[in-house]
Enzyme design. Structure first.
Site, PDB file in Angstrom:
ATOM      1  N   CYS A 222      14.712   4.683   1.636  1.00 49.84           N
ATOM      2  CA  CYS A 222      15.342   5.970   1.390  1.00 49.84           C
ATOM      3  C   CYS A 222      17.069   5.507   1.635  1.00 49.84           C
ATOM      4  CB  CYS A 222      15.461   6.662   2.499  1.00 49.84           C
ATOM      5  SG  CYS A 222      13.541   7.579   2.611  1.00 49.84           S
TER       6      CYS A 222
ATOM      7  N   CYS B  43      18.332   7.035   7.821  1.00 53.46           N
ATOM      8  CA  CYS B  43      17.039   6.129   8.121  1.00 53.46           C
ATOM      9  C   CYS B  43      16.233   5.979   7.132  1.00 53.46           C
ATOM     10  CB  CYS B  43      16.137   7.025   9.205  1.00 53.46           C
ATOM     11  SG  CYS B  43      15.404   8.500   8.319  1.00 53.46           S
TER      12      CYS B  43
END
Length: 471
Positions: free
Chosen positions: A130, A451
């Site tokens: 991500c 994250c």
């Protein structure tokens, strides 16, 4: 002892996510307080000139018949057109991508060629889940800091409408052997080893390779560990969609560039995942991962999204030479990594304190927070971790808790829960929203944090450029 076992039942002081105001007022910086000055790390300033993104769409909608490099191509061309920049001025292109189309594995190169860039312009693709476009941006910063290049395009693309599905390994092995078989007898011998089970397909992994656990399960366990209630998660999700809707209606998403998709009647000109619901409707949804007692649902988790983004970074000197007006300085960054089982989604809690310490700043010095919203429970857990003496002392090595960031400065235009999350494209959106928010909210410093799968994370420091606009 696992984090889940250690923290279960503990409540951090001072954080009540249910009291977050849905109406966020822009705050003017006080002239009586001296502006904080982050420490300089590079010999020359690296600036974020501008950035764009396609509208972020839920997978299976208007982009479904495209290929991912076509989305990336649109972001590249739109970036150049918006800034009236010639392709020949681009020294290097870096793109992020997570679930890659096998035909265009180096999608940065294929998108560049499709966009008409010179075949002399190098391009490569990075992947870091991500935070892939964050990795693309910081790769570009490194190339600039080492005086390798002056002008970099960094971006990312994700296309969840058409993911690669493979034959099983046994079937692949049989097919490869059959391709080498020279005689009919050899082919028949191989055919005799075939079993119907060989036909079972292999989909892209939805679980962590190291743990075998899906991110949704990890989010549920993290929420339980930090005592994050279902109500807190639904309230945060509602906040994200509400603020995103307000920002969309006010025209704040100036990084978004419309896309005329072939075969689609209407021009795609807005994100289509923003939906403001009610607390009652959210409460009716069933758990999506841990059934029947989990707290993560389809509404308080980010959804599968198609989209691409691109940004232009260069030296400040080069921007002045080209007559460009940057949005922001890219001041600092770092990456963190921790236990991918119990601490998979705690990247911001690890990265933010380290970044602030590295830059010589405090929570109060930050005017804009743009934090990736993988799950509402993940966001609230990270906030509670930062506001926990025990967590900060035990896991971050601090003498006391860092504290809770000012939530009136936190994701004021919504986030990944509402706008969408094309894995590799989100990092550029976070940086652009930070830069544009600093202008609209009259701030100076912003932090981007996220994250990522594998227990990794990123934190970046951005400073408003003098005279920057939010157009």
């Amino acid at each position: 002892m696992s984090l889940n076992m250690c923290i279960l039942g503990r409540k951090s002081n001072g954080l009540n996510i249910l009291n977050i105001s849905r109406k966020v007022q822009c705050r003017a910086l006080s002239a009586a307080v001296a502006s904080p000055q982050p420490k300089q790390r590079n010999s020359q300033n690296v600036v974020l000139v501008d950035g764009v993104r396609t509208p972020f769409l839920t997978s299976g909608t208007s982009y479904s018949k495209l290929m991912p490099h076509e989305l990336a191509r649109h972001s590249l061309l739109s970036l150049l057109q918006k800034n009236r920049l010639d392709k020949e001025l681009i020294d290097y292109i870096v793109y992020g991508s997570v679930i890659q189309e096998v035909k265009t594995s180096n999608i940065a190169r294929e998108a560049a060629l499709a966009a008409g860039f010179s075949n002399k312009t190098p391009a490569h693709t990075v992947t870091m889940a991500c935070i892939s476009s964050n990795a693309a941006i910081t790769t570009g910063m490194g190339l600039i800091a080492t005086n390798t290049y002056d002008v970099i395009v960094a971006g990312g693309v994700e296309f969840m409408s058409d993911v690669p599905i493979r034959h099983s390994r046994k079937m692949r092995g049989l097919m490869l052997k059959a391709n080498k078989a020279k005689t009919l007898g050899q082919r028949l011998a191989l055919l005799s080893t075939f079993r119907p089970g060989f036909l079972a397909p292999e989909l892209p992994a939805v679980a962590e390779f190291s743990s075998g656990e899906t991110m949704g399960h990890s989010a549920d366990r993290l929420a339980s560990a930090f005592n994050v209630s279902r109500g807190e998660q639904d309230e945060y999700a509602l906040r994200s969609h509400t603020l995103a809707k307000e920002a969309q209606e006010k025209g704040y998403f100036t990084d978004l560039v419309p896309f005329k998709v072939q075969g689609v009647d209407q021009v795609v000109d807005k994100d289509n995942g923003i939906r403001v619901s009610t607390p009652e409707s959210l409460a009716k949804l069933r758990p999506a991962f841990v059934k029947p007692y989990g707290t993560v649902t389809a509404a308080n988790a980010s959804f599968l999204t198609d989209g691409a983004s691109a940004c232009l970074i260069m030296t400040e000197e080069k921007a002045k030479q080209l007559g460009l007006k940057p949005k922001a300085y890219l001041r600092d960054f770092l990456y963190v990594s921790q236990d991918p089982v119990d601490q998979l989604l705690l990247g911001p809690a690890y990265g933010i304190p380290k970044l602030l310490k590295k830059a010589g700043l405090t929570l109060k010095d930050i005017d804009s927070w743009e934090i990736h919203e993988a799950f509402a429970g993940q966001i609230v857990a990270n906030l509670k971790a930062l506001d926990s003496d025990w967590f900060c002392k035990t896991y971050l090595g601090l003498s006391e808790k860092l504290g809770s960031p000012d939530l009136s400065k936190w994701n004021n235009w919504g986030g990944s829960l509402s706008i969408g999350h094309p894995f590799a494209a989100t990092g550029v959106r976070l940086c652009m929203h930070t830069a544009n928010r600093l202008v609209r909210e009259d701030g100076k410093l912003g932090v981007v944090a996220a994250c990522a799968a594998g227990g990794q994370g990123v934190a970046m420091l951005i400073e408003r450029y003098p005279g920057a606009t939010a157009d």
